[in-house]
Design an enzyme around this catalytic site. Structure first.
Site, PDB file in Angstrom:
ATOM      1  N   LYS A  46      28.376 -45.280  30.214  1.00 29.44           N
ATOM      2  CA  LYS A  46      29.496 -44.694  29.459  1.00 29.44           C
ATOM      3  C   LYS A  46      30.205 -43.661  30.334  1.00 29.44           C
ATOM      4  CE  LYS A  46      26.403 -41.286  27.420  1.00 29.44           C
ATOM      5  NZ  LYS A  46      26.193 -40.333  26.352  1.00 29.44           N
ATOM      6  N   TYR A 276      44.444 -16.057  42.096  1.00 31.32           N
ATOM      7  CA  TYR A 276      44.996 -15.415  40.899  1.00 31.32           C
ATOM      8  C   TYR A 276      44.094 -14.301  40.377  1.00 31.32           C
ATOM      9  CZ  TYR A 276      47.961 -19.580  40.707  1.00 31.32           C
ATOM     10  OH  TYR A 276      48.837 -20.583  40.997  1.00 31.32           O
TER      11      TYR A 276
HETATM   12  C1  LIG Z   1      22.356 -42.869  22.674  1.00 34.37           C
HETATM   13  C2  LIG Z   1      22.148 -42.514  24.108  1.00 34.37           C
HETATM   14  N1  LIG Z   1      21.156 -43.101  24.789  1.00 34.37           N
HETATM   15  C3  LIG Z   1      20.903 -42.810  26.078  1.00 34.37           C
HETATM   16  C4  LIG Z   1      21.679 -41.892  26.768  1.00 34.37           C
HETATM   17  C5  LIG Z   1      21.370 -41.589  28.210  1.00 34.37           C
HETATM   18  O1  LIG Z   1      20.881 -40.288  28.346  1.00 34.37           O
HETATM   19  P1  LIG Z   1      20.451 -39.728  29.768  1.00 34.37           P
HETATM   20  O2  LIG Z   1      21.695 -39.642  30.583  1.00 34.37           O
HETATM   21  O3  LIG Z   1      19.873 -38.393  29.476  1.00 34.37           O
HETATM   22  O4  LIG Z   1      19.477 -40.685  30.340  1.00 34.37           O
HETATM   23  C6  LIG Z   1      22.728 -41.255  26.088  1.00 34.37           C
HETATM   24  C7  LIG Z   1      23.530 -40.248  26.785  1.00 34.37           C
HETATM   25  O5  LIG Z   1      23.842 -39.194  26.311  1.00 34.37           O
HETATM   26  C8  LIG Z   1      22.960 -41.573  24.730  1.00 34.37           C
HETATM   27  O6  LIG Z   1      23.973 -40.994  24.050  1.00 34.37           O
END
Ligand SMILES: Cc1ncc(COP(=O)(O)O)c(C=O)c1O
Length: 389
Positions: A46, A276
């Protein structure tokens, strides 16, 4: 007839780049897959693969043994399908406007907390297909997922939808809250709620083949969370989810190096204000170097003091980080050596550490945040350049 000459544009080195080492991604996936076997591995890609670039990372992860891909949004899953990535993909975060029809048509597995079920059923009926769903139980994180109180109702209506041929419940899943702190007891409680929820689903007639609970921290520290599949994001990118363990200690290789070149060097007197607000002022005559990365590139503005490595020396950022640039103070020694010669020198913010550069974690500390956020927020203005494709 002569064939036309093919002209390729001259390759210019990027002014700034997030260099992504796909060999590191493949190494991390192999390491994780080996660690969790016989459970299977989902690479969570993602948010553009946590800023690393979804398609190259997804392909490298699948090549190295990940069997699943995970994303939050259906739109992210559709990007994978549009690029002919046919591996199983799970998308788990929806709104009433999410395109369930497109997801079911593209064979995307859907996380379902409850309210989505009628919409998923409707899409399946229109398409005359059976949608693949993973029911989500909130075992304690307090975010997505059915509450334990609503769970019996959810499994009952899911079973009804299954008998009608609209869906098949292929998985049950949940998400851990504190696995990055392995000594905390709440993970045990989450496992207990999860195990009970699976048993209740089975009693209702469901036969979910894939139970999944673990994230990177669970995968690395709690074998009792592995079940049939683990969903690893951060560790795929070679980063540690633990405050007290480095990537190297976990056998992981950080995949992203953020680098640019010094764009200006100049000698200034003592008392020169910098950036700044003029919050920083040079203590002696010195040389300042301009690093052409700023908050528009995703560098947190708060991260004054963050480390930048130039010519084998690490310098803290001084003064405020601006939209496009930040400044390091090279010090008197460079003045004697002739600081202007640093123009064009490579400047590395973070990387795997093999050349002495700082870690993502050092920038996370400078920005009072976590390594996840540092890599994920590197903006599209920074080209991703792939190594070891
Ligand atoms: C539902 C879910 N599963 C797995 C993960 C993966 O987590 P990580 O990056 O800590 O392995 C995420 C990431 O936030 C998630 O939202």
């Amino acid at each position: 007839m002569k064939s036309a000459a093919v002209s390729t544009p001259t390759e210019r080195p990027s002014e700034r780049a997030a260099v992504i080492d796909l060999k590191a991604i493949r190494h991390n996936v192999r390491r994780l897959a080996g660690l969790v076997t016989p459970a299977r591995l989902m690479a969570v890609v993602k948010a553009d693969a946590y800023g690393h670039g979804v398609l190259p990372v997804a392909r490298a992860a699948l090549e190295a043994g990940a069997e699943w891909l995970g994303v939050a949004h259906i739109s992210e899953a559709l990007t994978l399908r549009a690029a002919a990535v046919h591996a199983p993909v799970l998308a788990w975060l929806h709104t009433a406007d999410s395109d369930f029809h497109a997801a079911v048509a593209a064979d995307i597995d859907l996380g379902c907390s409850g309210w989505e079920l009628p919409q998923i059923r409707a899409a399946a009926q229109q398409l005359r297909k059976t949608a693949r769903i993973h029911l989500k139980i909130d075992t304690g994180l307090g975010r997505n997922g059915s509450t334990p109180d609503d769970w019996l109702h959810l499994v009952a209506v899911a079973r009804e939808a299954e008998l009608a041929g609209d869906v098949t419940v292929v998985g049950i899943f949940s998400h851990l809250a504190v696995a990055d702190e392995p000594s905390r007891g709440e993970t045990n409680a989450q496992i207990a709620v999860f195990t009970k929820a699976v048993a209740q689903a089975q009693s209702a007639g469901l036969t979910p083949a894939i139970r999944h609970l673990a994230n990177s921290a669970g995968a690395l520290s709690r074998p009792d969370t592995h079940f049939d599949l683990v969903r690893t994001g951060l560790a795929v990118y070679g980063l540690s989810p633990f405050a007290d363990k480095t990537s190297a200690e976990l056998g992981l290789h950080p995949a992203m190096t953020l680098r640019t070149h010094v764009s200006l060097c100049k000698d200034v007197p003592a008392g020169q204000g910098v950036s700044y607000g003029l919050n920083y002022s040079t203590k002696t005559a010195t040389t300042l170097a301009l690093i052409p990365l700023g908050y528009a590139d995703g560098i947190p503005r708060i991260a004054t003091g963050g480390p930048v490595r130039v010519n084998g020396v690490t310098y803290p950022v001084v003064g405020r980080i601006a939209m496009d640039q930040m400044v390091i103070d090279l010090g008197e020694a460079t003045l004697v050596a002739g600081g202007a010669s640093m123009i064009g020198a490579e400047a590395v913010l973070f990387g795997p550490g093999t050349n002495g550069e700082a870690s993502v974690d050092a920038w996370a500390a400078a920005a009072s945040t976590i390594n996840y956020e540092v890599v994920t927020r590197i903006s599209p203005r920074v080209p991703r350049v792939y190594r070891n494709v």
